[in-house]
Design a protein around this motif. Sequence first.
Motif, PDB file in Angstrom:
ATOM      1  N   MET A   1       0.847  -1.195   0.000  1.00  0.00           N
ATOM      2  CA  MET A   1       0.000   0.000   0.000  1.00  0.00           C
ATOM      3  C   MET A   1       0.881   1.243   0.000  1.00  0.00           C
ATOM      4  O   MET A   1       1.842   1.339   0.773  1.00  0.00           O
ATOM      5  N   ASN A   2       0.566   2.155  -0.887  1.00  0.00           N
ATOM      6  CA  ASN A   2       1.351   3.383  -1.057  1.00  0.00           C
ATOM      7  C   ASN A   2       0.369   4.553  -0.990  1.00  0.00           C
ATOM      8  O   ASN A   2      -0.396   4.785  -1.919  1.00  0.00           O
ATOM      9  N   VAL A   3       0.363   5.308   0.137  1.00  0.00           N
ATOM     10  CA  VAL A   3      -0.675   6.285   0.418  1.00  0.00           C
ATOM     11  C   VAL A   3      -0.136   7.702   0.276  1.00  0.00           C
ATOM     12  O   VAL A   3       0.904   8.043   0.857  1.00  0.00           O
ATOM     13  N   ALA A   4      -0.851   8.532  -0.473  1.00  0.00           N
ATOM     14  CA  ALA A   4      -0.553   9.960  -0.569  1.00  0.00           C
ATOM     15  C   ALA A   4      -1.620  10.731   0.184  1.00  0.00           C
ATOM     16  O   ALA A   4      -2.813  10.440   0.062  1.00  0.00           O
ATOM     17  N   TYR A  22       0.602   2.333  12.894  1.00  0.00           N
ATOM     18  CA  TYR A  22       0.432   0.937  12.490  1.00  0.00           C
ATOM     19  C   TYR A  22       1.370   0.546  11.345  1.00  0.00           C
ATOM     20  O   TYR A  22       1.109  -0.433  10.638  1.00  0.00           O
ATOM     21  N   GLY A  23       2.427   1.307  11.170  1.00  0.00           N
ATOM     22  CA  GLY A  23       3.494   0.870  10.269  1.00  0.00           C
ATOM     23  C   GLY A  23       3.414   1.327   8.832  1.00  0.00           C
ATOM     24  O   GLY A  23       4.235   0.909   8.007  1.00  0.00           O
ATOM     25  N   ILE A  24       2.455   2.177   8.483  1.00  0.00           N
ATOM     26  CA  ILE A  24       2.377   2.689   7.108  1.00  0.00           C
ATOM     27  C   ILE A  24       2.829   4.146   7.103  1.00  0.00           C
ATOM     28  O   ILE A  24       2.268   4.975   7.824  1.00  0.00           O
ATOM     29  N   GLU A  25       3.846   4.457   6.310  1.00  0.00           N
ATOM     30  CA  GLU A  25       4.342   5.829   6.233  1.00  0.00           C
ATOM     31  C   GLU A  25       3.796   6.481   4.965  1.00  0.00           C
ATOM     32  O   GLU A  25       4.227   6.173   3.852  1.00  0.00           O
ATOM     33  N   PRO A  26       2.866   7.383   5.115  1.00  0.00           N
ATOM     34  CA  PRO A  26       2.305   8.050   3.934  1.00  0.00           C
ATOM     35  C   PRO A  26       3.258   9.126   3.418  1.00  0.00           C
ATOM     36  O   PRO A  26       4.196   9.531   4.110  1.00  0.00           O
ATOM     37  N   THR A  27       2.991   9.585   2.223  1.00  0.00           N
ATOM     38  CA  THR A  27       3.698  10.741   1.676  1.00  0.00           C
ATOM     39  C   THR A  27       2.742  11.928   1.728  1.00  0.00           C
ATOM     40  O   THR A  27       1.621  11.851   1.212  1.00  0.00           O
ATOM     41  N   ILE A  28       3.169  13.005   2.388  1.00  0.00           N
ATOM     42  CA  ILE A  28       2.303  14.155   2.633  1.00  0.00           C
ATOM     43  C   ILE A  28       2.714  15.302   1.718  1.00  0.00           C
ATOM     44  O   ILE A  28       3.890  15.707   1.713  1.00  0.00           O
ATOM     45  N   PHE A  29       1.763  15.828   0.975  1.00  0.00           N
ATOM     46  CA  PHE A  29       2.009  16.937   0.050  1.00  0.00           C
ATOM     47  C   PHE A  29       1.268  18.178   0.544  1.00  0.00           C
ATOM     48  O   PHE A  29       0.097  18.113   0.896  1.00  0.00           O
TER      49      PHE A  29
END
Length: 385
Positions: A1-4, A22-29
């Motif tokens: 999973m790749n979250v923006a 919970y271990g998911i690092e999103p990319t924040i714009f």
Amino acid sequence: MNVAIMGAGLSGLSCAIVLERYGIEPTIFEDRSQVGDRFVTGEIDMEILHRPVMDMLRFFSKEHGIYLQPVANLAKLVVFSENRRCDFQGHIGFSATRGRHHQSWEAQLARQVRAPIRFHSKHTYQDLLQEFTHVVLATGDSEYAARLKNFRIDFRVAMKGATIRGRFDPQIVCAWLDNRIAPKGYAYLIPYSEEEACCAIAYPEPPVNQPADLPGNPPAHLQAEASNGLTDKSPRPIDVFWSRFLARYARDIGEPHDIHHTWDISGYPIGRCYYPRIGNTYFVGNCFGAVMPFLGFGQYYAILTGVHAAYDLLGMGDYAEKAAQYLTCYEESLVIRRAMEHVSNRGFDRLLWFLDGSVGNWLFDTPRDVLGTAAQVMRPFISLL
């Protein structure tokens, strides 16, 4: 999973905090140079607006691991109408600084996020769809939701405010219900500290406000010209109302000698999404419709939409189910907003007379859903207006 996450405001940062836990690092714009809006403002969260939760900050820290420090715990709300004053006392809620301030709630949330925020971002929603499996739209406005035909605009708001320096009690906030200074809206004073406070007026724009409805307004043709930018000589309606508010402020509080950082907004849309999620795109915060129509504040629901979008992404909840509850609250708030638009200054005087004392204080102390009940009572009458 790749979250923006598109937007580093309350909802986007809250979403990121939960995902990271919970271990998911999103990319924040973020398209701005820092977190927070273009200017510094004050906002309040009144506990009466989201019963049965009685303490928003305790709820967020205990249930979701999100920690926020308010400017103050509010002990008194002073409301003025044209001819009356009513003091509500008890646990009113919390005040907060918003915008470009080191202790704004946006700044506090940003310090709880591990992932770097990509400032000055030029990425569009379409760009992110090509690069990421999921996109969380947390842009702070409804632009993208509207482009996707997923937003219903109920009315637009004009606001003008400033920071005032003086001597204040941070535990006391003030509000004005007076159609001469904020037609069909309200004005408020919220301290940032003992030395500074935010004061502002906010009201719905036409077609809700017709010039003939506003006592003491400039002539209608001057209002129209000023609103459309056709003349530099005629004052804008919002400037007329602002001048009246400062005169009223001087009468009720004292002369506001040191006014700086004045700002204004026009045409800000208040509305809601039809769908909280379309495919792998989530709509949160103001992009979802977290601003409550009754008073215009929406910190509580903005944060919750980000939190529950994150839980949905993690497979730990159903965002659509939670969002349906928030939309119910939005619709109830809209009913009360529509009722407020039909109240005259004499009506506000009578309302404060009724609420003064034990009745008003009970409203803030009871765990019951007062606003939801009020909306159910008002709904049949609103349809007749």
